[in-house]
Scaffold this motif. Sequence first.
Motif, PDB file in Angstrom:
ATOM      1  N   SER A  10      15.140  -2.719   2.110  1.00 46.11           N
ATOM      2  CA  SER A  10      14.428  -1.447   2.000  1.00 46.11           C
ATOM      3  C   SER A  10      12.919  -1.672   2.064  1.00 46.11           C
ATOM      4  CB  SER A  10      14.798  -0.738   0.700  1.00 46.11           C
ATOM      5  OG  SER A  10      14.468  -1.509  -0.428  1.00 46.11           O
ATOM      6  N   LYS A  11      12.273  -0.792   2.823  1.00 43.18           N
ATOM      7  CA  LYS A  11      10.829  -0.866   3.086  1.00 43.18           C
ATOM      8  C   LYS A  11      10.397  -2.278   3.480  1.00 43.18           C
ATOM      9  CE  LYS A  11       6.531   1.272   1.631  1.00 43.18           C
ATOM     10  NZ  LYS A  11       5.773   1.941   0.561  1.00 43.18           N
ATOM     11  N   SER A  12      11.091  -2.800   4.494  1.00 40.29           N
ATOM     12  CA  SER A  12      10.756  -4.100   5.090  1.00 40.29           C
ATOM     13  C   SER A  12      10.679  -5.231   4.068  1.00 40.29           C
ATOM     14  CB  SER A  12       9.431  -4.000   5.868  1.00 40.29           C
ATOM     15  OG  SER A  12       9.524  -3.032   6.887  1.00 40.29           O
ATOM     16  N   ARG A  14      10.691  -4.907   0.637  1.00 36.97           N
ATOM     17  CA  ARG A  14      10.138  -4.567  -0.675  1.00 36.97           C
ATOM     18  C   ARG A  14      11.230  -4.591  -1.740  1.00 36.97           C
ATOM     19  NH1 ARG A  14       8.551   0.573  -3.426  1.00 36.97           N
ATOM     20  NH2 ARG A  14       6.836   0.070  -4.833  1.00 36.97           N
ATOM     21  N   ARG A  17      11.668  -8.065  -3.042  1.00 38.87           N
ATOM     22  CA  ARG A  17      10.526  -8.506  -3.836  1.00 38.87           C
ATOM     23  C   ARG A  17      10.526  -7.868  -5.230  1.00 38.87           C
ATOM     24  NH1 ARG A  17       8.122  -7.749   1.222  1.00 38.87           N
ATOM     25  NH2 ARG A  17       7.177  -5.749   0.609  1.00 38.87           N
ATOM     26  N   ILE A  18      10.870  -6.602  -5.285  1.00 35.23           N
ATOM     27  CA  ILE A  18      10.913  -5.930  -6.588  1.00 35.23           C
ATOM     28  C   ILE A  18      12.028  -6.517  -7.448  1.00 35.23           C
ATOM     29  CG2 ILE A  18      11.455  -3.730  -7.734  1.00 35.23           C
ATOM     30  CD1 ILE A  18       9.885  -2.320  -5.578  1.00 35.23           C
ATOM     31  N   THR A  90      12.746   1.833  -4.001  1.00 35.64           N
ATOM     32  CA  THR A  90      12.063   0.779  -3.248  1.00 35.64           C
ATOM     33  C   THR A  90      11.975   1.141  -1.766  1.00 35.64           C
ATOM     34  OG1 THR A  90      14.102  -0.469  -2.797  1.00 35.64           O
ATOM     35  CG2 THR A  90      12.957  -0.969  -4.851  1.00 35.64           C
ATOM     36  N   SER A  92      10.864   3.890   1.642  1.00 38.14           N
ATOM     37  CA  SER A  92       9.607   4.357   2.231  1.00 38.14           C
ATOM     38  C   SER A  92       9.362   5.836   1.961  1.00 38.14           C
ATOM     39  CB  SER A  92       9.602   4.103   3.747  1.00 38.14           C
ATOM     40  OG  SER A  92      10.739   4.687   4.364  1.00 38.14           O
ATOM     41  N   ASN A 176       5.726   0.228   7.660  1.00 35.21           N
ATOM     42  CA  ASN A 176       6.119  -0.152   6.302  1.00 35.21           C
ATOM     43  C   ASN A 176       5.381  -1.409   5.855  1.00 35.21           C
ATOM     44  OD1 ASN A 176       7.857   1.901   5.588  1.00 35.21           O
ATOM     45  ND2 ASN A 176       9.687   0.871   6.326  1.00 35.21           N
ATOM     46  N   LYS A 177       5.251  -2.371   6.749  1.00 36.82           N
ATOM     47  CA  LYS A 177       4.568  -3.623   6.424  1.00 36.82           C
ATOM     48  C   LYS A 177       3.077  -3.378   6.164  1.00 36.82           C
ATOM     49  CE  LYS A 177       7.805  -6.577   8.960  1.00 36.82           C
ATOM     50  NZ  LYS A 177       8.012  -7.475  10.120  1.00 36.82           N
ATOM     51  N   GLY A 179       2.110  -0.625   4.721  1.00 38.33           N
ATOM     52  CA  GLY A 179       2.046   0.323   3.612  1.00 38.33           C
ATOM     53  C   GLY A 179       1.857   1.757   4.063  1.00 38.33           C
TER      54      GLY A 179
END
Length: 319
Positions: A10-12, A14, A17-18, A90, A92, A176-177, A179
């Motif tokens: 999700s969101k490239s 993200r 990472r979360i 998480t 976009s 997305n990358k 932001g």
Amino acid sequence: MYNIIVNPASKSGRGARIWSSLEPVLKEKNVPYQVFFSEKSGHVIQIVRELTISVSEPLKLIVLGGDGTLNEVLQGITDFDKVQVGYIPTGSSNDLARDLKLSKDPGAILAGILNCSKATLVDIGCVTYESTSDEFSRCHSDEFVTKRYFSVSCGIGFDAAVCEEALSSKFKNILNKMGLGKLTYLVIALKQLIAARKISCELCLDGKEVIHIQRFLFIAAMIHQYEGGGFMFCPDADYHDGLLDICSVGNIPKLLVLLALPTAFSGKHYMFKGINRYSAKTLKITTSAPLWVHTDGEVSVKADSITLVCEKNKLQMLL
């Protein structure tokens, strides 16, 4: 025990990472959990179905993903009375999180979920595909069903066409990358607006009131206020009232739509003639030609007849 579902893409990336920032918190607090990672479209449905099919006590799910990931969770739940859902956005768009006024800090949301002693009941919608074409979305899951739940909104026409293109858009990944993922929908919306055909439709509200629209752009039936990355199409939507809030855009010149779209970010678009608001518990939409239908931004097939119902207090959320 918390069952955690993560959409790492999700969101490239993200989502991944979360999750990597939240997992140490769970370990530090000795919170029992097991985690599942989504691998492809439709995978979350399978995960949730397997978790819920034989559950005998309240099953606690924590979902890390976008509105589409949560949409798949809904399709997999076999008994809503036995499932409680926490949501950490998480994606976009994150339109559900916007209306629920969730914190932008994933750690704060997680803390709220873990400390929640009583789930909040919220409405969800359900769409039944009465008549469909044989044209499927480029990103539809392997399993097609004639009934789908939605937590945020369901739309037919222009907004669904935007979602269908955005799901497979390389441009979206690039933004997305950077932001700037929300711009994806605006750019694609302009493209789809130019290509939109002249289609008529009929709305039937609660089996009584019938509304004919000679040329419509889209119909959005919403549980929450926002869709498409912040468009406040239904500023009066209330996710506790048992009603669908309906935004109808029809009989309006395309040039005027260009002027109206920006005002939808603040819910001021109803000032334009041809944009109307309705509310109903049930809504049947019949169109003169098959069009894309979306549920929370997820698109599977074109249809020319659908029935939507608001199911009051159906979902238990950990907020």
